[in-house]
Motif scaffolding. Structure first.
Motif, PDB file in Angstrom:
ATOM      1  N   CYS A 162       0.398  -1.467   0.292  1.00  0.00           N
ATOM      2  CA  CYS A 162       0.180  -0.230   0.302  1.00  0.00           C
ATOM      3  C   CYS A 162       1.005   1.151  -0.157  1.00  0.00           C
ATOM      4  O   CYS A 162       1.907   1.046   1.227  1.00  0.00           O
ATOM      5  N   GLN A 163       0.771   2.076  -0.643  1.00  0.00           N
ATOM      6  CA  GLN A 163       1.147   3.564  -1.010  1.00  0.00           C
ATOM      7  C   GLN A 163       3.108   3.266  -1.352  1.00  0.00           C
ATOM      8  O   GLN A 163       3.634   3.987  -1.274  1.00  0.00           O
ATOM      9  N   LYS A 165       3.687   3.762  -4.411  1.00  0.00           N
ATOM     10  CA  LYS A 165       3.434   5.088  -5.729  1.00  0.00           C
ATOM     11  C   LYS A 165       4.503   5.758  -4.429  1.00  0.00           C
ATOM     12  O   LYS A 165       5.332   6.832  -5.197  1.00  0.00           O
ATOM     13  N   GLU A 166       4.272   6.045  -3.504  1.00  0.00           N
ATOM     14  CA  GLU A 166       4.177   7.179  -2.942  1.00  0.00           C
ATOM     15  C   GLU A 166       5.086   7.317  -2.075  1.00  0.00           C
ATOM     16  O   GLU A 166       6.671   8.005  -2.040  1.00  0.00           O
ATOM     17  N   ILE A 167       6.250   5.940  -1.447  1.00  0.00           N
ATOM     18  CA  ILE A 167       7.484   5.636  -1.331  1.00  0.00           C
ATOM     19  C   ILE A 167       8.535   6.577  -1.890  1.00  0.00           C
ATOM     20  O   ILE A 167       9.583   5.976  -2.196  1.00  0.00           O
TER      21      ILE A 167
END
Length: 205
Positions: A162-163, A165-167
């Motif tokens: 989860c997340q 892409k943000e990481i």
């Protein structure tokens, strides 16, 4: 019976994805082990592979200047067999296609050295510990490119996280690339004390 608790006690986790990874590795190790046994109890058919200690001794003799022919005679094997096992030692020093060396560390100790040829999709592995559990590829002494890709991803956060892409954006990356992630994180994971030291040919250590 509390199967969730039993899984944690035996495998150290009850996470479905991790349990599947453990099962996959176990199945692969079983195939490797079976392939090294004689075909039948009398020992007919395929013979066991060279023992790791013998392979290391071959590499040491070659490094000291002993000829391939003499090494083959000493170990009662063919010359192609000798070439197969000394290549692991030659990768970094003599192979121009090998551009990356990875030291798979446990705290301050080197457990496995992995030389990487990206052009031909080959790796050369030298284990420096007798503790199989600490090696990069466990009992698999001759991993292939697919094993290497799986190893790289095992030292990164899951691509399905989860997340994710943000990481990636936070680390200046546009897409999921295990090697780039390892360059930034040193392959460190919360579950163990392993990490990876990278050396690129032509660069200072």
């Amino acid at each position: 019976m509390d199967y969730q608790r039993l899984c944690k006690e035996i495998f150290g986790t009850d996470d479905e994805k991790k349990l599947k990874e453990i099962a996959r590795k176990a199945e692969k190790y079983d195939r490797i082990y079976a392939s090294e046994l004689p075909v039948n109890r009398r020992g007919a058919g395929r013979k066991p592979k060279i023992k790791e200690a013998d392979a290391k001794a071959m590499q040491e003799q070659y490094a000291e200047g002993t000829s391939i022919e003499q090494i083959a005679k000493d170990f009662h094997v063919t010359r192609p067999t000798v070439y197969k096992y000394i290549n692991a030692r030659k990768g970094w020093e003599e192979d121009n296609y090998v551009k990356l060396r990875m030291d798979f560390m446990y705290e301050d100790d080197i457990c496995s050295v992995i030389d990487v040829d990206f052009k031909n999709q080959k790796i050369y592995v030298e284990n420096r510990t007798d503790k199989v559990i600490l090696r990069a590829f466990g009992v698999n002494r001759h991993p292939d490119w697919e094993d290497f890709q799986y190893f790289l991803e095992s030292r990164c956060f899951p691509r399905t996280r989860c997340q994710a892409k943000e990481i990636l954006r936070a680390n200046g990356m546009d897409f999921y690339d295990p090697l780039q992630i390892i360059e930034k994180t040193e392959g460190r994971m919360a579950e163990d004390h392993h990490w990876i030291r990278l050396h690129y040919k032509g660069e200072e250590n």
